[in-house]
Design a protein around this motif. Structure first.
Motif, PDB file in Angstrom:
ATOM      1  N   VAL A 237       0.856  -1.182   0.000  1.00  0.00           N
ATOM      2  CA  VAL A 237       0.000   0.000   0.000  1.00  0.00           C
ATOM      3  C   VAL A 237       0.896   1.238   0.000  1.00  0.00           C
ATOM      4  O   VAL A 237       2.123   1.145   0.130  1.00  0.00           O
ATOM      5  CB  VAL A 237      -0.934   0.017   1.226  1.00  0.00           C
ATOM      6  N   VAL A 238       0.274   2.399  -0.120  1.00  0.00           N
ATOM      7  CA  VAL A 238       1.017   3.662  -0.112  1.00  0.00           C
ATOM      8  C   VAL A 238       1.092   4.181   1.315  1.00  0.00           C
ATOM      9  O   VAL A 238       0.073   4.321   2.000  1.00  0.00           O
ATOM     10  CB  VAL A 238       0.347   4.697  -1.026  1.00  0.00           C
ATOM     11  N   TRP A 239       2.296   4.498   1.737  1.00  0.00           N
ATOM     12  CA  TRP A 239       2.532   5.038   3.072  1.00  0.00           C
ATOM     13  C   TRP A 239       3.066   6.461   2.970  1.00  0.00           C
ATOM     14  O   TRP A 239       3.829   6.777   2.061  1.00  0.00           O
ATOM     15  CB  TRP A 239       3.562   4.187   3.837  1.00  0.00           C
ATOM     16  N   ALA A 240       2.644   7.291   3.932  1.00  0.00           N
ATOM     17  CA  ALA A 240       3.228   8.625   4.079  1.00  0.00           C
ATOM     18  C   ALA A 240       4.169   8.552   5.276  1.00  0.00           C
ATOM     19  O   ALA A 240       3.741   8.577   6.434  1.00  0.00           O
ATOM     20  CB  ALA A 240       2.148   9.673   4.288  1.00  0.00           C
ATOM     21  N   MET A 241       5.433   8.453   4.993  1.00  0.00           N
ATOM     22  CA  MET A 241       6.435   8.189   6.027  1.00  0.00           C
ATOM     23  C   MET A 241       7.090   9.493   6.500  1.00  0.00           C
ATOM     24  O   MET A 241       7.538  10.297   5.684  1.00  0.00           O
ATOM     25  CB  MET A 241       7.506   7.249   5.469  1.00  0.00           C
ATOM     26  N   PRO A 242       7.162   9.712   7.808  1.00  0.00           N
ATOM     27  CA  PRO A 242       7.891  10.886   8.311  1.00  0.00           C
ATOM     28  C   PRO A 242       9.382  10.781   7.967  1.00  0.00           C
ATOM     29  O   PRO A 242       9.938   9.692   7.827  1.00  0.00           O
ATOM     30  CB  PRO A 242       7.672  10.823   9.821  1.00  0.00           C
ATOM     31  N   ILE A 243      10.020  11.910   7.842  1.00  0.00           N
ATOM     32  CA  ILE A 243      11.446  11.939   7.517  1.00  0.00           C
ATOM     33  C   ILE A 243      12.256  11.648   8.792  1.00  0.00           C
ATOM     34  O   ILE A 243      12.076  12.321   9.820  1.00  0.00           O
ATOM     35  CB  ILE A 243      11.842  13.308   6.943  1.00  0.00           C
ATOM     36  N   PRO A 244      13.101  10.640   8.753  1.00  0.00           N
ATOM     37  CA  PRO A 244      13.965  10.390   9.924  1.00  0.00           C
ATOM     38  C   PRO A 244      14.822  11.612  10.236  1.00  0.00           C
ATOM     39  O   PRO A 244      15.232  12.355   9.337  1.00  0.00           O
ATOM     40  CB  PRO A 244      14.820   9.195   9.485  1.00  0.00           C
ATOM     41  N   LYS A 245      15.097  11.818  11.497  1.00  0.00           N
ATOM     42  CA  LYS A 245      15.785  13.035  11.934  1.00  0.00           C
ATOM     43  C   LYS A 245      17.153  13.199  11.297  1.00  0.00           C
ATOM     44  O   LYS A 245      17.562  14.301  10.930  1.00  0.00           O
ATOM     45  CB  LYS A 245      15.912  13.040  13.446  1.00  0.00           C
ATOM     46  N   HIS A 246      17.929  12.079  11.172  1.00  0.00           N
ATOM     47  CA  HIS A 246      19.279  12.225  10.636  1.00  0.00           C
ATOM     48  C   HIS A 246      19.303  12.364   9.112  1.00  0.00           C
ATOM     49  O   HIS A 246      20.365  12.467   8.512  1.00  0.00           O
ATOM     50  CB  HIS A 246      20.172  11.039  11.064  1.00  0.00           C
ATOM     51  N   TYR A 247      18.105  12.386   8.482  1.00  0.00           N
ATOM     52  CA  TYR A 247      18.033  12.660   7.047  1.00  0.00           C
ATOM     53  C   TYR A 247      17.529  14.083   6.750  1.00  0.00           C
ATOM     54  O   TYR A 247      17.446  14.474   5.579  1.00  0.00           O
ATOM     55  CB  TYR A 247      17.114  11.655   6.345  1.00  0.00           C
ATOM     56  N   VAL A 248      17.190  14.837   7.792  1.00  0.00           N
ATOM     57  CA  VAL A 248      16.737  16.216   7.601  1.00  0.00           C
ATOM     58  C   VAL A 248      17.887  17.039   7.019  1.00  0.00           C
ATOM     59  O   VAL A 248      19.040  16.897   7.443  1.00  0.00           O
ATOM     60  CB  VAL A 248      16.237  16.799   8.937  1.00  0.00           C
ATOM     61  N   GLU A 249      17.584  17.872   6.062  1.00  0.00           N
ATOM     62  CA  GLU A 249      18.530  18.717   5.334  1.00  0.00           C
ATOM     63  C   GLU A 249      19.448  17.913   4.419  1.00  0.00           C
ATOM     64  O   GLU A 249      20.383  18.464   3.835  1.00  0.00           O
ATOM     65  CB  GLU A 249      19.379  19.571   6.288  1.00  0.00           C
ATOM     66  N   GLN A 250      19.173  16.608   4.301  1.00  0.00           N
ATOM     67  CA  GLN A 250      19.950  15.782   3.381  1.00  0.00           C
ATOM     68  C   GLN A 250      19.238  15.738   2.015  1.00  0.00           C
ATOM     69  O   GLN A 250      18.064  16.091   1.897  1.00  0.00           O
ATOM     70  CB  GLN A 250      20.106  14.360   3.937  1.00  0.00           C
ATOM     71  N   GLU A 251      19.980  15.274   0.995  1.00  0.00           N
ATOM     72  CA  GLU A 251      19.373  15.152  -0.328  1.00  0.00           C
ATOM     73  C   GLU A 251      18.296  14.072  -0.330  1.00  0.00           C
ATOM     74  O   GLU A 251      18.402  13.066   0.368  1.00  0.00           O
ATOM     75  CB  GLU A 251      20.447  14.821  -1.365  1.00  0.00           C
ATOM     76  N   TYR A 252      17.293  14.309  -1.122  1.00  0.00           N
ATOM     77  CA  TYR A 252      16.210  13.334  -1.259  1.00  0.00           C
ATOM     78  C   TYR A 252      16.765  11.992  -1.750  1.00  0.00           C
ATOM     79  O   TYR A 252      16.282  10.923  -1.333  1.00  0.00           O
ATOM     80  CB  TYR A 252      15.161  13.869  -2.238  1.00  0.00           C
ATOM     81  N   LYS A 253      17.784  12.006  -2.590  1.00  0.00           N
ATOM     82  CA  LYS A 253      18.339  10.783  -3.172  1.00  0.00           C
ATOM     83  C   LYS A 253      18.830   9.814  -2.108  1.00  0.00           C
ATOM     84  O   LYS A 253      18.637   8.589  -2.241  1.00  0.00           O
ATOM     85  CB  LYS A 253      19.481  11.144  -4.126  1.00  0.00           C
TER      86      LYS A 253
END
Length: 267
Positions: A185-201
């Motif tokens: 199914v499709v999930w809307a996942m929160p961004i993990p803290k250590h990925y904030v300000e990181q590239e989407y890739k």
């Protein structure tokens, strides 16, 4: 004694009175005219009017009477029409007053919560944004937020189904997985803290390695260096490097429940 002369016999022509003869002749003519019905016409002629003139006079009198009747009828009709129009005006005024009273009584407040919310959303839009959203539905902030779907898009989906069999079934499985017992199914996942300000890739590649399929972001209104009226959907390929993640972003991922549980807990 001289004898007294005797009067001449009554039938003597010399002794007949001419006036008497004229009167008798007149009486006989009048009698004949009474029998023929011409006496009245003669009486009218003696009064100074001929039969034709009398007939014309009667015709004029009848015409005058008819004109008076028509005028009276027109006046009565006009008066009745005016009364009807006045009554209709009163009825319309009464209906308008009743409608206004009903609207005032049952109408909702001028500013509902939804209207206030929309007004608050649009307060941050520029004039160009509003114009573009009116010209192109895909530029509307509610469409960008995934909250509305233009009708032409549904028709386009059916058109694509002709060339791509199974696309409708795939959409149904993603929207309503319980009907087809869909695992992923499709999930809307929160961004993990250590990925904030990181590239989407970086986060997208990790999701793929763990078995998920990243679709893009539900972008925060505060991300990107300007204030958006609503969160908006941003479709991105896994290798996109021009977008840095915001702490309030959400990533759309297709995955099963086991993967999503492990991935969220692991982060």
């Amino acid at each position: 004694i001289s004898p007294t002369p005797c009067p001449p016999p009554p039938n003597s022509l010399e002794q007949v009175d001419p006036e008497l003869e004229k009167r008798e002749r007149r009486e006989r003519e009048l009698s004949k005219r009474r029998e023929s019905g011409s006496l009245d016409a003669e009486a009218g002629a003696e009064a100074g009017a001929s039969p034709v003139a009398s007939a014309r006079m009667v015709q004029k009198q009848m015409t005058r009477a008819l004109s008076e009747v028509e005028l009276a009828a027109e006046n009565a009709a006009g008066s009745l029409s005016g009364q009807i129009e006045s009554a209709l005006d009163h009825v319309e005024e009464g209906a308008e007053k009743m409608f206004e009273q009903g609207v005032k009584k049952f109408s909702r407040p001028k500013h509902t919560m939804l209207e206030a919310k929309i007004s608050e959303e649009e307060s941050g839009l520029s004039a160009d944004d509003v114009h573009f959203s009116n010209v192109e539905p895909r530029g509307h902030h509610r469409f960008a937020a995934g909250r509305v779907l233009p009708m032409p898009y549904i028709a386009a989906l059916y058109t694509q189904a002709y060339y791509t069999p199974g696309v409708l079934e795939m959409l149904e499985a993603l929207v309503n997985p319980g009907k087809t017992k869909q695992v992923s199914v499709v999930w809307a996942m929160p961004i993990p803290k250590h990925y904030v300000e990181q590239e989407y890739k970086k986060l997208a590649m990790k999701v793929i390695r763990d078995g998920g399929i990243p679709l893009g972001l539900l972008r925060s209104p505060d991300a990107g260096g300007y204030k958006a009226p609503l969160p908006y959907v941003l479709t991105l390929s896994p290798g996109h490097t021009d977008v840095n993640l915001h702490e309030h972003d959400m990533m759309y991922v297709i995955a099963d429940r086991v993967w999503a549980h492990q991935f969220v807990e692991g982060e």
